[in-house]
Design an enzyme around this catalytic site. Structure first.
Site, PDB file in Angstrom:
ATOM      1  N   CYS A 148       0.917  -1.343   0.068  1.00 40.82           N
ATOM      2  CA  CYS A 148       0.149   0.022   0.019  1.00 40.82           C
ATOM      3  C   CYS A 148       0.815   1.320  -0.052  1.00 40.82           C
ATOM      4  O   CYS A 148       1.501   1.598   0.826  1.00 40.82           O
ATOM      5  CB  CYS A 148      -0.978  -0.019   1.332  1.00 40.82           C
ATOM      6  SG  CYS A 148      -1.888   1.354   1.554  1.00 40.82           S
ATOM      7  N   HIS A 192      -2.145  -4.545 -10.625  1.00 42.66           N
ATOM      8  CA  HIS A 192      -2.796  -3.426 -10.936  1.00 42.66           C
ATOM      9  C   HIS A 192      -3.131  -3.883 -12.607  1.00 42.66           C
ATOM     10  O   HIS A 192      -2.228  -4.242 -13.473  1.00 42.66           O
ATOM     11  CB  HIS A 192      -2.091  -2.286 -10.826  1.00 42.66           C
ATOM     12  CG  HIS A 192      -1.546  -2.069  -9.634  1.00 42.66           C
ATOM     13  ND1 HIS A 192      -2.549  -1.127  -8.701  1.00 42.66           N
ATOM     14  CD2 HIS A 192      -0.494  -2.361  -8.566  1.00 42.66           C
ATOM     15  CE1 HIS A 192      -2.163  -1.013  -7.554  1.00 42.66           C
ATOM     16  NE2 HIS A 192      -0.879  -1.567  -7.341  1.00 42.66           N
ATOM     17  N   GLU A 250     -10.332   0.358  -6.149  1.00 39.70           N
ATOM     18  CA  GLU A 250      -9.296  -0.604  -5.586  1.00 39.70           C
ATOM     19  C   GLU A 250      -9.866  -1.918  -5.190  1.00 39.70           C
ATOM     20  O   GLU A 250     -10.950  -2.168  -4.750  1.00 39.70           O
ATOM     21  CB  GLU A 250      -8.783   0.031  -4.222  1.00 39.70           C
ATOM     22  CG  GLU A 250      -7.877   1.009  -4.170  1.00 39.70           C
ATOM     23  CD  GLU A 250      -7.073   1.226  -3.193  1.00 39.70           C
ATOM     24  OE1 GLU A 250      -6.734   0.403  -2.141  1.00 39.70           O
ATOM     25  OE2 GLU A 250      -6.773   2.475  -2.773  1.00 39.70           O
ATOM     26  N   CYS A 264      -4.594   5.975  -4.854  1.00 44.84           N
ATOM     27  CA  CYS A 264      -3.928   4.594  -4.593  1.00 44.84           C
ATOM     28  C   CYS A 264      -2.288   4.772  -4.906  1.00 44.84           C
ATOM     29  O   CYS A 264      -2.186   5.036  -5.986  1.00 44.84           O
ATOM     30  CB  CYS A 264      -4.378   3.509  -5.264  1.00 44.84           C
ATOM     31  SG  CYS A 264      -3.563   1.921  -5.360  1.00 44.84           S
ATOM     32  N   GLY A 285      -1.113   2.150  -7.146  1.00 40.59           N
ATOM     33  CA  GLY A 285      -1.820   2.554  -8.531  1.00 40.59           C
ATOM     34  C   GLY A 285      -1.087   3.296  -9.219  1.00 40.59           C
ATOM     35  O   GLY A 285      -0.968   3.212 -10.495  1.00 40.59           O
TER      36      GLY A 285
HETATM   37  N1  LIG Z   1      -6.231  -2.451  -2.406  1.00 37.60           N
HETATM   38  C1  LIG Z   1      -5.089  -2.918  -2.464  1.00 37.60           C
HETATM   39  C2  LIG Z   1      -4.369  -2.444  -1.211  1.00 37.60           C
HETATM   40  C3  LIG Z   1      -4.362  -1.001  -1.017  1.00 37.60           C
HETATM   41  C4  LIG Z   1      -3.446  -0.323  -1.921  1.00 37.60           C
HETATM   42  C5  LIG Z   1      -3.258   1.291  -1.535  1.00 37.60           C
HETATM   43  N2  LIG Z   1      -4.491   2.010  -1.291  1.00 37.60           N
HETATM   44  C6  LIG Z   1      -2.096   1.973  -2.147  1.00 37.60           C
HETATM   45  O1  LIG Z   1      -2.243   3.256  -1.806  1.00 37.60           O
HETATM   46  O2  LIG Z   1      -1.059   1.528  -2.671  1.00 37.60           O
HETATM   47  C7  LIG Z   1      -4.841  -4.395  -2.786  1.00 37.60           C
HETATM   48  O3  LIG Z   1      -5.754  -5.089  -2.350  1.00 37.60           O
HETATM   49  O4  LIG Z   1      -3.712  -4.513  -3.407  1.00 37.60           O
END
Ligand SMILES: N[C@@H](CCC[C@H](N)C(=O)O)C(=O)O
Length: 300
Positions: free
Chosen positions: A92, A184, A233, A242, A245
């Site tokens: 994250c 991603h 997400e 993200c 992301g």
């Molecule tokens: N939803 C993601 C984990 C969280 C990612 C985050 N918000 C970021 O800032 O990178 C997953 O399940 O991989």
């Protein structure tokens, strides 16, 4: 001092409740409930349940998930992240910047540059401090992983996925796949406002071609140093930002010839900007804000 499940007696019903102290923090509006596991002790089998509870805007605290700031055997600190649906993520980006800020400001680390362990490996954070407060953080997110096996995505294991045609519900889209320790899928759009975040996002997230699910990013290229970005997400749905992301979007944009390797790209997210460079040596650097919102005690 370690508080083994702080227990209080509810004054009304005499019911026994447990509690833990938390800090709510955000990176560009991507907010999590942070628990300092150097002091608190939450049961492993309850973490997913607690993540769902605290994230609820109406009956909990309200957040995109739960982040644990834990002791580590290989670094001064370790991050674990749970999405708002209770699933555990492996990385994250926004969380890492907040963990770095927390670790520095709470004396878990004394240096301005230090390692953080994640479920997908070690990263290096550098905090920028003014009057004892961390106002921005740079994280070396390491090298993106690009093969289908690493994303993961079904198909020929070693192949990379760059602008590959892929069908969802009878329509063809062009996807670039990147793992930043978590998966991603990046899609380009002409106008970021028109991106099908809530319609296509959940369909792609749960598609069976992604055995671990996937985070879904929509990107509008402004020029070779600037991108607009929106995200759906995995495990949390629409969020304001993200970090992993945004790194994936920059890597995808270099692979698609839209931005340049070794040059900083500004990514405009709903909650603010991130500054990202995919360096010549393969590492991805991410720099941006980290903020504390409030502290409190949560009863469950
Ligand atoms: N939803 C993601 C984990 C969280 C990612 C985050 N918000 C970021 O800032 O990178 C997953 O399940 O991989």
């Amino acid at each position: 001092m370690m508080t083994m499940y702080s227990v209080i007696k509810d004054v009304c019903g005499g019911e026994v409740m447990r509690s833990f102290s938390f800090t709510k923090m955000h990176g560009l509006g991507n907010s999590y409930i942070y628990v300092n596991m150097f002091k608190e002790c939450l049961a492993e089998e309850e973490l997913s349940y607690i993540a769902k509870r605290v994230s609820n805007v109406h009956t909990g605290i309200g957040s995109d998930g739960l982040i644990l700031i834990c002791p580590s055997d290989v670094a001064p600190v370790k991050m674990r992240i749970f999405n708002s649906d209770g699933s555990e993520g492996k990385n994250c980006g926004n969380g890492l910047r907040c963990v770095a800020k927390y670790a520095y400001e709470h004396g878990i680390v004394q240096e301005e540059q230090f390692l953080i362990e994640t479920l997908s490996g070690l990263v290096e954070a550098r905090v920028f401090v003014e009057d004892g407060k961390v106002n921005s953080v740079e994280v070396n997110m390491g090298k993106p992983r690009l093969s289908r096996a690493e994303i993961p995505m079904i198909g020929k294991e070693d192949d990379i996925v760059v602008s590959e045609p892929i069908e969802f519900e009878g329509h063809t889209y062009y996807m670039t796949g990147v793992s930043m320790g978590n998966p991603h899928a990046v899609f380009y759009v002409d106008q970021i406002e028109d991106a099908p975040v809530t319609s296509l996002g959940p369909i792609v997230e749960k598609d069976e071609r992604f055995p671990e699910g996937i985070n879904v990013e929509f990107v509008e290229v402004v020029n070779d140093r600037e991108l607009h970005f929106r995200v759906w997400e995995r495990g949390s749905g629409v969020t304001q930002a993200c970090g992993t992301g945004a790194c994936a979007a920059v890597v995808a944009s270099v692979l698609n010839g839209k931005t340049k390797r070794n040059e900083e790209t500004v990514v405009h997210l709903a909650g603010g900007d991130l500054y990202i460079t995919w360096k010549e040596n393969g590492d991805v650097l991410m720099r941006g804000a980290a903020e504390t919102i409030c502290i409190g005690v949560y009863y469950y």
